[in-house]
Design an enzyme around this catalytic site. Structure first.
Site, mmCIF file in Angstrom:
data_model
loop_
_atom_site.group_PDB
_atom_site.id
_atom_site.type_symbol
_atom_site.label_atom_id
_atom_site.label_comp_id
_atom_site.label_asym_id
_atom_site.label_seq_id
_atom_site.Cartn_x
_atom_site.Cartn_y
_atom_site.Cartn_z
ATOM 1 C CB SER A 140 -3.806 1.982 11.775
ATOM 2 O OG SER A 140 -3.833 0.794 10.995
ATOM 3 C CE1 TYR A 163 1.215 4.026 10.323
ATOM 4 C CE2 TYR A 163 0.162 1.860 10.222
ATOM 5 C CZ TYR A 163 0.076 3.241 10.161
ATOM 6 O OH TYR A 163 -1.146 3.837 9.960
#
Length: 245
Positions: A140, A163
């Protein structure tokens, strides 16, 4: 025929990646933590006329499950051409640096980092037998330390200690893995599929799974002159795709 393993392939981006690979003539093993969900996903693909697909029960957080999947796939093929480390979790809330719990960090890293390591190490022998092995770690842009240090970055205010840091760690694993296979046929890259509308983010993302799948499959099928050891996010850099670590 090429053979691919996609983890977390029973739904969302993983399912779409499997579908697009199968459409390209690749035989795809759909890794799914739930055998039932994996079988259902394969059924949906076969209903679309894609018969070169097969489900494999695979829990990337469980050593025994990963080794069992390796043994099962090894009975069916002696070579693996593509590995897509797609499976992962968000890690829940809160994700602030001072409130997120150690248990949150452990669970998220177990899936997003250690899971990719487990699967890669378990299947590397089959990948080495391919004339053109490809590994894509689905990352990501949120894991880019450079971008998240820049107030001009469009997701600058979307911070999350759990995350984001797990994806940064996965990125470094990608760099080291690619280095260890430099001057070989391996092409190993980290790819951000973009902020996609899926269950993962409560369907808040503006992107489609079709576009996300294309971004991943592109680097799963790159030619021998393609890049390795790079980080790509076409959402953030439509021109060349490459973004900073």
């Amino acid at each position: 025929m090429k053979f691919a393993l996609v983890t977390g392939a029973n739904k969302s981006i993983g399912f779409e990646v499997a579908r697009q690979l199968a459409r390209e003539g690749v035989y795809v093993y759909l890794g799914s933590r739930s055998a039932e969900n994996g079988a259902e996903a394969v059924g949906r693909l076969k209903a679309q006329g894609l018969n070169n697909v097969e489900s494999i029960q695979l829990d990337i957080t469980d050593d025994a499950s990963v080794l069992k999947a390796r043994k099962e796939i090894g009975k069916k093929t002696s070579v693996l051409d593509v590995l897509i480390n797609n499976a992962g979790i968000f890690g829940g809330h809160p994700q602030t640096a001072l409130v997120a719990t150690i248990d949150q960090f452990k669970a998220t890293y177990d899936a997003n980092v250690y899971g990719a390591v487990r699967v890669t190490q378990a299947f590397i022998d089959l990948l080495k037998k391919s004339p053109a092995p490809r590994i894509v770690n689905v990352s990501s842009s949120q894991g880019s330390i450079t971008l998240h240090s820049d107030p001009a970055y469009k997701y600058y205010d979307y911070k999350g200690a759990v995350y984001l840091s797990s994806k940064s760690a996965l990125n470094m694993y990608t760099v080291v893995l690619a280095y260890e296979f430099k001057n070989t046929p391996f092409k190993i890259n980290a790819v951000c599929p973009g902020f996609t509308k899926t269950d993962f983010n409560g369907h808040r993302g503006p992107g489609t799974v079709e576009d996300a799948g294309k971004r991943v499959v592109k680097y799963a099928l790159i030619g021998e002159d393609g890049p390795t050891g790079k980080f790509f996010s076409e959402e953030n850099n439509p021109a060349t795709g490459e973004i900073p670590w």
